[in-house]
Write a protein that holds these residues in place. Sequence first.
Motif, PDB file in Angstrom:
ATOM      1  N   VAL A  50      65.290  52.558   4.883  1.00 49.84           N
ATOM      2  CA  VAL A  50      65.097  52.959   3.500  1.00 49.84           C
ATOM      3  C   VAL A  50      66.050  52.140   2.642  1.00 49.84           C
ATOM      4  O   VAL A  50      67.252  52.060   2.934  1.00 49.84           O
ATOM      5  CB  VAL A  50      65.353  54.461   3.303  1.00 49.84           C
ATOM      6  N   VAL A  51      65.520  51.520   1.590  1.00 50.34           N
ATOM      7  CA  VAL A  51      66.310  50.728   0.644  1.00 50.34           C
ATOM      8  C   VAL A  51      66.180  51.393  -0.720  1.00 50.34           C
ATOM      9  O   VAL A  51      65.059  51.661  -1.174  1.00 50.34           O
ATOM     10  CB  VAL A  51      65.806  49.275   0.572  1.00 50.34           C
ATOM     11  N   GLY A  52      67.308  51.710  -1.360  1.00 49.82           N
ATOM     12  CA  GLY A  52      67.206  52.444  -2.608  1.00 49.82           C
ATOM     13  C   GLY A  52      68.364  52.234  -3.552  1.00 49.82           C
ATOM     14  O   GLY A  52      69.342  51.552  -3.240  1.00 49.82           O
ATOM     15  N   GLY A  53      68.222  52.840  -4.727  1.00 46.61           N
ATOM     16  CA  GLY A  53      69.257  52.788  -5.741  1.00 46.61           C
ATOM     17  C   GLY A  53      69.285  54.067  -6.548  1.00 46.61           C
ATOM     18  O   GLY A  53      68.259  54.721  -6.736  1.00 46.61           O
ATOM     19  N   ALA A  54      70.466  54.448  -7.023  1.00 45.71           N
ATOM     20  CA  ALA A  54      70.638  55.645  -7.844  1.00 45.71           C
ATOM     21  C   ALA A  54      71.572  55.312  -8.998  1.00 45.71           C
ATOM     22  O   ALA A  54      72.637  54.705  -8.788  1.00 45.71           O
ATOM     23  CB  ALA A  54      71.217  56.794  -7.014  1.00 45.71           C
ATOM     24  N   MET A  55      71.178  55.686 -10.218  1.00 47.40           N
ATOM     25  CA  MET A  55      72.021  55.442 -11.396  1.00 47.40           C
ATOM     26  C   MET A  55      72.173  56.737 -12.191  1.00 47.40           C
ATOM     27  O   MET A  55      71.377  57.040 -13.078  1.00 47.40           O
ATOM     28  CB  MET A  55      71.443  54.333 -12.273  1.00 47.40           C
ATOM     29  N   PRO A  56      73.188  57.542 -11.869  1.00 49.43           N
ATOM     30  CA  PRO A  56      73.422  58.787 -12.607  1.00 49.43           C
ATOM     31  C   PRO A  56      74.082  58.512 -13.956  1.00 49.43           C
ATOM     32  O   PRO A  56      75.051  57.757 -14.036  1.00 49.43           O
ATOM     33  CB  PRO A  56      74.350  59.570 -11.680  1.00 49.43           C
ATOM     34  N   ILE A  57      73.551  59.118 -14.988  1.00 50.23           N
ATOM     35  CA  ILE A  57      74.147  58.990 -16.327  1.00 50.23           C
ATOM     36  C   ILE A  57      74.437  60.381 -16.883  1.00 50.23           C
ATOM     37  O   ILE A  57      75.584  60.805 -16.963  1.00 50.23           O
ATOM     38  CB  ILE A  57      73.237  58.178 -17.267  1.00 50.23           C
ATOM     39  N   ALA A  58      73.390  61.105 -17.227  1.00 48.74           N
ATOM     40  CA  ALA A  58      73.572  62.441 -17.786  1.00 48.74           C
ATOM     41  C   ALA A  58      73.561  63.524 -16.721  1.00 48.74           C
ATOM     42  O   ALA A  58      73.892  64.666 -17.005  1.00 48.74           O
ATOM     43  CB  ALA A  58      72.479  62.718 -18.830  1.00 48.74           C
ATOM     44  N   GLU A  59      73.173  63.166 -15.504  1.00 47.02           N
ATOM     45  CA  GLU A  59      73.009  64.161 -14.448  1.00 47.02           C
ATOM     46  C   GLU A  59      73.695  63.711 -13.159  1.00 47.02           C
ATOM     47  O   GLU A  59      73.950  62.532 -12.963  1.00 47.02           O
ATOM     48  CB  GLU A  59      71.521  64.370 -14.144  1.00 47.02           C
ATOM     49  N   THR A  60      73.940  64.679 -12.299  1.00 53.79           N
ATOM     50  CA  THR A  60      74.280  64.398 -10.911  1.00 53.79           C
ATOM     51  C   THR A  60      72.968  64.251 -10.153  1.00 53.79           C
ATOM     52  O   THR A  60      72.078  65.090 -10.279  1.00 53.79           O
ATOM     53  CB  THR A  60      75.118  65.535 -10.313  1.00 53.79           C
ATOM     54  N   LEU A  61      72.848  63.199  -9.379  1.00 52.44           N
ATOM     55  CA  LEU A  61      71.599  62.908  -8.679  1.00 52.44           C
ATOM     56  C   LEU A  61      71.737  63.250  -7.201  1.00 52.44           C
ATOM     57  O   LEU A  61      72.727  62.890  -6.561  1.00 52.44           O
ATOM     58  CB  LEU A  61      71.229  61.430  -8.823  1.00 52.44           C
ATOM     59  N   SER A  62      70.737  63.910  -6.671  1.00 52.05           N
ATOM     60  CA  SER A  62      70.724  64.263  -5.255  1.00 52.05           C
ATOM     61  C   SER A  62      69.939  63.243  -4.457  1.00 52.05           C
ATOM     62  O   SER A  62      68.909  62.724  -4.923  1.00 52.05           O
ATOM     63  CB  SER A  62      70.097  65.649  -5.060  1.00 52.05           C
ATOM     64  N   LEU A  63      70.423  62.956  -3.259  1.00 53.51           N
ATOM     65  CA  LEU A  63      69.671  62.126  -2.319  1.00 53.51           C
ATOM     66  C   LEU A  63      68.728  63.059  -1.569  1.00 53.51           C
ATOM     67  O   LEU A  63      69.115  63.692  -0.579  1.00 53.51           O
ATOM     68  CB  LEU A  63      70.621  61.398  -1.373  1.00 53.51           C
ATOM     69  N   GLU A  64      67.525  63.159  -2.052  1.00 54.60           N
ATOM     70  CA  GLU A  64      66.583  64.142  -1.531  1.00 54.60           C
ATOM     71  C   GLU A  64      65.871  63.641  -0.280  1.00 54.60           C
ATOM     72  O   GLU A  64      65.647  62.437  -0.114  1.00 54.60           O
ATOM     73  CB  GLU A  64      65.560  64.493  -2.606  1.00 54.60           C
ATOM     74  N   ALA A  65      65.492  64.565   0.556  1.00 57.25           N
ATOM     75  CA  ALA A  65      64.722  64.239   1.759  1.00 57.25           C
ATOM     76  C   ALA A  65      63.261  64.034   1.346  1.00 57.25           C
ATOM     77  O   ALA A  65      62.523  64.997   1.155  1.00 57.25           O
ATOM     78  CB  ALA A  65      64.836  65.352   2.783  1.00 57.25           C
TER      79      ALA A  65
END
Length: 280
Positions: A50-65
Motif C-alpha cells: 500500500v502506497v499512500g499519503g495523509a495531510m492533516p490540516i483542520a482534523e486528525t486523520l485516521s489510518l483506516e482499515a
Amino acid sequence: MKTLYEIRYAAHPEDAKGYDTQRLRRDFLIETLFRADEVNMVYSMYDRMVVGGAMPIAETLSLEAIDPLKATFFTTRREVGIFNVGGAGSVRVGDEMFDLDYKEALYIGKGDREVAFMSKNAAQPAKFYFNSTTAHAVYPCRKVTKQDAVVAHMGSLDMSNERNINKMLVNQVLPTCQLQMGMTELATGSVWNTMPAHVHSRRMEAYFYFELPEGQAACHFMGEPQETRHLWLHNDQAVLSPEWSIHSAAATHNYTFIWGMGGENLDYGDQDFSLITDLK
C-alpha cells in the motif's frame, strides 16, 4: 476527513510493452497523494504494498482499515513505514505518540491499534508519505532520523549523479518483516538516480519524488532493460515499480526521493545490474 483508495493490478511485462502513455500512467503513476484532510492510498497487487499519503490540516486523520484489507485495524496484519515530507507533525500509534519533523521516519509494527496523523501547525501542515506491506511478526515501533541511517555516498558531480542514500527503515537499523525504506538526496547539479539501472526479481519497489521545484519535472524510466518506457512526473508524485522493471530517473533539477521495497528478501544488495550501454 476522507479516506480514498484504489486498487492497482499487476501487469505481465509482455503486456506492458504494448501500453500507451495513458495506460502506463494509469497503472504505475500515483499522481495525487496529498489533499487537505484526506488520506489517499493505492493498494497494489505487487507484493500487496500500500502506497499512500495523509495531510492533516483542520482534523486528525485516521489510518483506516480499507475494505481490501478485510481487517479490524490497518495494522492487524501489516507493518507501515512513514516519512514526514511537510511541516512538523505527530503520529499516534495506540497509546504512543511520535513527533516527526521534516524528513524523519517512523516504523510501525503490526498489531491491533489505531493509527492517527496530526499537524503541529495548520498553516504549515505535515505531509505523511507511507508504504505498508504484509507482516508475519510483531516488531516494536521506532522513530528513525537521518542520524540513525546507514548512509552510502555514491556517484559524482561529473556524472550528474552525486547523491546520499540514507537507508533508514532497513534491517541494518531496525527489524522489519519485509518492508525496507530509505531516502536518496541528490546534490546540487546532479539529476540522475539509480544509474546504472537494475532489477530485483524478489522485490517490488515504489519511488516517491519530492523537493522538485514548481515548473520542474522528473522523467522516471521503467520497463525491462531491453524494452524501457518513461513517465513524466512532478513534485509529490510516486511510481510503482514491478519486480521485472528498472527504476531510474533524470530530472530538470536536483530532487529527493523516497524508495520503499517489499518482497521476500531483506538483502539490500540483491540486485541484477544492467550496463548503461545495454539499455534500450
